[in-house]
Each structure stands twice: as C-alpha cells, then as structure tokens.
Design a protein around this motif. Structure first.
Motif, PDB file in Angstrom:
ATOM      1  N   VAL A 112      13.569  25.263   3.006  1.00  0.00           N
ATOM      2  CA  VAL A 112      13.895  24.022   3.690  1.00  0.00           C
ATOM      3  C   VAL A 112      14.673  24.276   4.989  1.00  0.00           C
ATOM      4  O   VAL A 112      15.425  25.254   5.093  1.00  0.00           O
ATOM      5  CB  VAL A 112      14.695  23.089   2.733  1.00  0.00           C
ATOM      6  CG1 VAL A 112      16.093  23.625   2.469  1.00  0.00           C
ATOM      7  CG2 VAL A 112      14.745  21.664   3.257  1.00  0.00           C
ATOM      8  N   ARG A 113      14.459  23.451   5.972  1.00  0.00           N
ATOM      9  CA  ARG A 113      15.219  23.456   7.228  1.00  0.00           C
ATOM     10  C   ARG A 113      15.567  22.016   7.574  1.00  0.00           C
ATOM     11  O   ARG A 113      14.877  21.092   7.131  1.00  0.00           O
ATOM     12  CB  ARG A 113      14.377  24.030   8.384  1.00  0.00           C
ATOM     13  CG  ARG A 113      14.442  25.540   8.525  1.00  0.00           C
ATOM     14  CD  ARG A 113      13.295  26.187   7.769  1.00  0.00           C
ATOM     15  NE  ARG A 113      13.320  27.642   7.818  1.00  0.00           N
ATOM     16  CZ  ARG A 113      13.921  28.427   6.911  1.00  0.00           C
ATOM     17  NH1 ARG A 113      14.552  27.905   5.888  1.00  0.00           N
ATOM     18  NH2 ARG A 113      13.887  29.734   7.027  1.00  0.00           N
ATOM     19  N   TRP A 114      16.569  21.880   8.426  1.00  0.00           N
ATOM     20  CA  TRP A 114      16.993  20.531   8.819  1.00  0.00           C
ATOM     21  C   TRP A 114      16.758  20.377  10.318  1.00  0.00           C
ATOM     22  O   TRP A 114      17.391  21.071  11.117  1.00  0.00           O
ATOM     23  CB  TRP A 114      18.467  20.365   8.460  1.00  0.00           C
ATOM     24  CG  TRP A 114      19.070  19.034   8.796  1.00  0.00           C
ATOM     25  CD1 TRP A 114      18.445  17.942   9.312  1.00  0.00           C
ATOM     26  CD2 TRP A 114      20.436  18.661   8.617  1.00  0.00           C
ATOM     27  NE1 TRP A 114      19.328  16.915   9.460  1.00  0.00           N
ATOM     28  CE2 TRP A 114      20.565  17.322   9.046  1.00  0.00           C
ATOM     29  CE3 TRP A 114      21.572  19.321   8.129  1.00  0.00           C
ATOM     30  CZ2 TRP A 114      21.770  16.640   9.019  1.00  0.00           C
ATOM     31  CZ3 TRP A 114      22.773  18.652   8.096  1.00  0.00           C
ATOM     32  CH2 TRP A 114      22.868  17.317   8.536  1.00  0.00           C
ATOM     33  N   PRO A 135      19.017  26.886   5.980  1.00  0.00           N
ATOM     34  CA  PRO A 135      19.685  26.428   4.754  1.00  0.00           C
ATOM     35  C   PRO A 135      21.161  26.822   4.685  1.00  0.00           C
ATOM     36  O   PRO A 135      21.965  26.085   4.116  1.00  0.00           O
ATOM     37  CB  PRO A 135      18.901  27.100   3.632  1.00  0.00           C
ATOM     38  CG  PRO A 135      17.649  27.588   4.224  1.00  0.00           C
ATOM     39  CD  PRO A 135      17.782  27.634   5.695  1.00  0.00           C
ATOM     40  N   ILE A 162      22.982  23.899   2.727  1.00  0.00           N
ATOM     41  CA  ILE A 162      22.753  23.919   1.265  1.00  0.00           C
ATOM     42  C   ILE A 162      24.089  23.932   0.511  1.00  0.00           C
ATOM     43  O   ILE A 162      24.296  23.167  -0.434  1.00  0.00           O
ATOM     44  CB  ILE A 162      21.892  25.140   0.846  1.00  0.00           C
ATOM     45  CG1 ILE A 162      20.457  24.964   1.334  1.00  0.00           C
ATOM     46  CG2 ILE A 162      21.921  25.339  -0.664  1.00  0.00           C
ATOM     47  CD1 ILE A 162      19.595  24.029   0.530  1.00  0.00           C
ATOM     48  N   SER A 185      18.287  24.270  -7.238  1.00  0.00           N
ATOM     49  CA  SER A 185      19.689  24.690  -7.303  1.00  0.00           C
ATOM     50  C   SER A 185      20.189  24.714  -8.746  1.00  0.00           C
ATOM     51  O   SER A 185      19.611  24.093  -9.643  1.00  0.00           O
ATOM     52  CB  SER A 185      20.530  23.701  -6.517  1.00  0.00           C
ATOM     53  OG  SER A 185      20.499  22.470  -7.185  1.00  0.00           O
TER      54      SER A 185
END
Ligand code: C2E
Ligand code: MG
Ligand code: MG
Length: 511
Positions: free
Chosen positions: A279-281, A291, A295, A338
């Motif tokens: 995942v990336r933002w 992350p 994260i 997670s």
C-alpha cells in the motif's frame, strides 16, 4: 402565681431558643444542654436530646455521602472530579498571585499484571500504599488524588520552577518503587510521572491534566518508569499526531490509498509466481508516502483494521481485472494484514467477504502475517489462519527470522509459505554463518511442508546463493520494484509453465 408565670415565660423562652438551635443545625449550642424548670422540664429535655441525636445522625450521614461522592472509597483520596475542582481553584489562585501550579500525573507501571497474577487483594494494598506514600512525599497543602484505576494526581502549589516540579516527580518515582511487603510476599511497582505547569496561563484544569497525561504517554513510549514534562515540543508532536490521524481517516474515506505490486518469481528467476500488494498513500499534494510513513500510525490509532479492509478489497478487485489479462490471469496475489487485524473478531470475515463479493477464487489469495503478529497469540492466530486455509487461501509468514519462533511453535502454525526477511537474505552472500542460518530456516520450512520465499533480493549473487540454498521463490528489486499495475513487467509473467527443475542444479537465476 407571679413565680409560676415567670417560670413559664422563662421556659417558653428557653424552648424557643432550643427549637431555634435545632432548626438552624447548631447542634452543639449550650442552650440545648439546659433543662427547663418544672414538671415538664425533664420530658422536654429528653425530647430535645432525641431530636438532637436524630439530627446529628442525619448530619453525619450527609457528610458521609458528600465524602463518598468526592473521595475514592479505597484510598480515601480525593477522586477525579474533586481533584479537577481543586485544580481549577488552584489555577484561579495562581492567576491572581502569579504563582505557578504543577500537575503531576502518576501512572503505575504493570499494575494490571500484579492485579491479575497476585489477586485484587494485593492490588488494593498496592494502591493504598502508593496513596500513603504520595501523601508523605508532598508538602502540607499540596493535593493528592486518585483519578481512577492505577492513576493518581498530585497538585503542587506553588512551585518555583519546572526543575522543582521535576524533582518532586523523581522523588515520587523513587518512593513508589520501594518494595511493598504484603503478608509473606513482596511486591514492587514502578511509576511513570508526567508533569505540566500552569506557567503559560490560559489553561483550564482539564487541559492541564491532559497535558500531564500526554507527558505520561511519552514516558510509557520510551519504556517504563521515569518522568517527562509536557512542553511545546510534546504539544506540537501531539497536534501533528492528531493531524495525521485526521488526514489518514480522510485518506481512507476518499480513496487516497493506492496499491503497488511487486512480482515474486520462481527460483530460476524466470517466471512470476505471485505478486505482493503493497500500500502507498497518494497525498492530496501529489506526494506518494511509503507504508513506513503511516502504517505504524494506523496501528497506534486502530485505523489499521479499516486500512487492511480497504487493501483487501482493492487487491481482490485487482484480481478480478487480472482475470481479463492474459499475462496476469491465474497469478495469486499476496496481501499483508496487521497483527491487530489478525486478533480482531472480524478478521476471517474481512478476508472472505470481498472474495465472495467479487466472485474471486480464494486460491488466488495469499494472506501474509508477520512472524511477530502470529507469536502474540499463537493459538488464536493458528485457528483463524487454519480457517482461511480451509477456504483455499494460502498463508504466508512474513519477515520470518525477525521474531523468535521456535520450531515447536512453527509446527503448530498452519503455514504454506515462509518469507525470509531481507535482514537474513542480504547477509547470506556475505557471511557463511548467515548462509548457514538461511539454509537452516529453508530446510526447517521444507520439513514442515512450507514453500520458501527469499525477500529483498537485490543482486544476482544473492539470487544465485538463495536458490542454491533451496529457496523456492525470490522477491526483490532485482526482479521488480513495487509499482502500479500498469508498469508491472509482464515479460516474466508471460513465461508459460513452471518446470519443476532441480533448483540446486539449475542454471543461475536470470535477470
Ligand atoms: P513487507 O510485507 O515485508 O514488504 C516488503 C517490503 O520490502 C516492501 O516495502 C518492499 O518495497 C520492500 N522490498 C522489496 N524488495 C526489496 C529489495 O530488494 N530491497 C529492499 N531494500 N527492499 C525491498 P514497503 O512497500 O515499503 O512496505 C513495508 C512494509 O509495510 C511491508 O513489509 C509490510 O509489512 C507493510 N505493508 C505494506 N503494505 C501493507 C498493507 O497493505 N497492509 C499492511 N498491514 N501492511 C503493509
Ligand atoms: Mg509482506
Ligand atoms: Mg516482509
């Protein structure tokens, strides 16, 4: 006749005064001890005494109620609301006098553990002992209260400087730490103390207490026991924390997260056998945050479960698209979840629901959980992961080697794939001892029926060695950098059937 009238009038006067004293609650007034003359005097006096007694009891009861409402039943210290009221008054006084008030928020370390292992009786003695020690530690006039549970507060007024408040805080840590003898056992308890000063003004009692509480968090963050103060740096860190939380919440609600994909190739390095979703933002300013930038924050705020759900849904949605892509069809996708999500009651459903929703074959999904996540509660993790496997989903243990799983624990885990952390794979080509450890992990994994993926493969040397040591799959920048689906290298994915070659004897992996 005259005397009689005179006596009666005096008695009436006395009775009137007594009635007045009783009505106004002046139960100690001497007039109540005076007996009227004459035949009625004795019986009036008895009635007065009975009334006085009843009113005294009522008053004592009222006082007790007030005390109970404002104090803690166990330690007899002022409770939270009384302490806050006291702090409010102290702040008001300090504003007039210019003096400084210090709030010390005291949180006991590992109290729950003592309560759980030694019983509530011991826990109660610890709390009352701490209360007594706090009263001894402060000056007369300083306030000690119990905020609830294992949290206490000291309000010191006035304090000369922050240094003086910090000194008091250290003294408190020290006296709380002294052993507590309870029957034939000895208990030790630590304390974390956060300090806030009224100095800058404009703070309410609630805000000062919150500041001191923030400082306690900082103590706990840095390991238990000790003293921290709430200063501007901490306040701005907290503001930043809450800004990041708001932004992350917004990101989840407004699809600012994106998935990149990294190929995982076979031991020959010539065929993609899976992808990992990472995942990336994408921030509104266009920057792409890895992350590492969010994260951990999502984990601390509990947002990680929503984030994981978003990732699962997006990844499974991607699998649907790939079913229409000749190069990508049938290649499984690995998704990280997670530790917090794994122990959450919704976990299994959160994985199964999007598969059902998008009608995706569960055998196309691999769920990655880190070794440390699994170790937190092995039995629960094992049950849930087994449930996923029964649905055809493969389970990978991520970052293997960074935790301390024993072989016995590993045996209890339902695991299809072990992913050896880059910390090991990158050293293997440099040091024969590290290579031996990697070989041991690979052989153990194989013995337990797992397939092995080496993570973080960056060079051909590393790839060659890891293949020779028995890795079944390789993942790393050598083959593919994580990227959006449209930039994925399809040349590896296009190679048809995987020939089950003898890996050790196979030619070195190709780029
Ligand atoms: P991970 O699951 O172990 O993912 C592998 C990480 O190693 C990725 O970092 C990847 O870009 C990086 N990597 C891959 N090949 C190489 C290499 O050859 N050399 C080096 N130095 N690094 C390599 P990334 O994407 O920054 O992710 C970091 C971690 O964040 C992941 O470690 C995973 O624990 C977590 N993460 C990523 N995506 C998610 C997600 O969707 N959900 C959850 N819960 N965690 C995620
Ligand atoms: Mg992973
Ligand atoms: Mg990993």
């Amino acid at each position: 006749m005259f005397h009689l009238l005179n006596d009666t009038s005096e008695n009436l006067e006395l009775i009137s005064q007594q009635a007045h004293a009783l009505a106004s609650g002046a139960l100690q007034a001497p007039v109540l001890d005076t007996t009227a003359t004459g035949g009625l005097g004795g019986s009036i006096q008895r009635a007065v005494a009975r009334l006085r007694e009843a009113l005294s009891q009522q008053e004592a009861f009222r006082r007790q109620l007030v005390h109970e409402a404002s104090h803690d039943g166990l330690t007899q210290l002022a409770n939270r609301s009384t302490s806050l009221a006291h702090l409010g008054q102290a702040i008001a006084r300090s504003e007039r006098s210019g003096a400084t008030v210090a709030v010390l928020f005291i949180d006991l370390d590992r109290f729950k553990e003592i309560n759980d292992t030694q019983g509530h009786h011991v826990g109660d003695v610890v709390l009352t002992t701490v209360a007594e020690r706090l009263i001894d530690a402060v000056r007369a006039g300083d306030h000690v209260g119990r905020l609830g549970g294992d949290e206490f507060v000291v309000i010191a007024e006035p304090v000369a400087t922050m240094g003086a408040a910090v000194e008091l805080a250290h003294r408190i840590v020290e006296i709380v730490a002294a052993p507590i003898d309870i029957g034939d056992i000895t208990v030790r308890i630590g304390a974390s103390v956060g300090v806030a000063l009224s100095g800058s003004g404009e703070l309410t009692a609630d805000e000062m207490l919150r500041d001191a509480d923030l400082a306690v968090y900082r103590v706990k963050d840095s390991g238990r026991g000790g003293v921290e103060v709430c200063d501007e740096a901490l306040r701005s860190a907290v503001a930043e924390f809450s800004d990041l939380t708001t932004a992350l919440r917004h990101a989840l609600a407004h699809n600012e997260l994106v998935l990149h994909y990294q190929a995982i190739v076979d031991a020959l390095g010539d065929r993609t056998i899976a992808h990992e979703a990472l995942v990336r933002w994408r921030r509104p300013d266009g920057s792409l945050v890895p992350p590492a930038g969010f994260i951990a924050h999502a984990e601390r705020t509990g947002l990680i479960i929503d984030l994981d759900r978003w990732v699962l849904n997006a990844a499974i949605r991607q699998l649907v698209d790939w079913q229409y892509d000749d190069h990508m069809r049938g290649i499984p996708l690995s998704v990280n979840v997670s530790a917090q999500h794994l122990v959450d009651a919704s976990f299994v459903d959160d994985v199964l629901a999007p598969l059902a929703h998008w009608h995706v074959d569960p055998s196309l999904l691999i769920i990655e959980v880190t070794e440390s996540a699994v170790l937190d509660d092995l039995a629960t993790a094992a049950t849930k992961l087994e449930c996923l496997r029964e649905h055809g989903i493969a389970v990978a243990i991520d970052d293997f080697g960074t935790g301390f799983t024993s072989i016995t624990q590993l045996r209890r885990l339902p695991v299809d794939i072990l992913k050896i952390d880059r910390a090991y794979t990158s050293r293997a080509s440099l040091d024969p001892k590290d290579a031996a450890i990697v070989k041991l992990i690979i052989d153990t994994g194989h013995l337990l029926g797992a397939s092995i993926t080496a993570e973080g493969v960056e060079t051909l040397d590393e790839a060659t060695l890891l293949s020779a040591l028995g890795s079944d799959a390789l993942q790393g920048f050598l083959y593919s950098r994580p990227g959006p689906p449209e930039v994925l290298d399809r040349s590896l994915a296009a190679v048809p059937e995987y020939a089950t070659a003898d890996v050790a004897a196979a030619p070195p992996p190709r780029r």
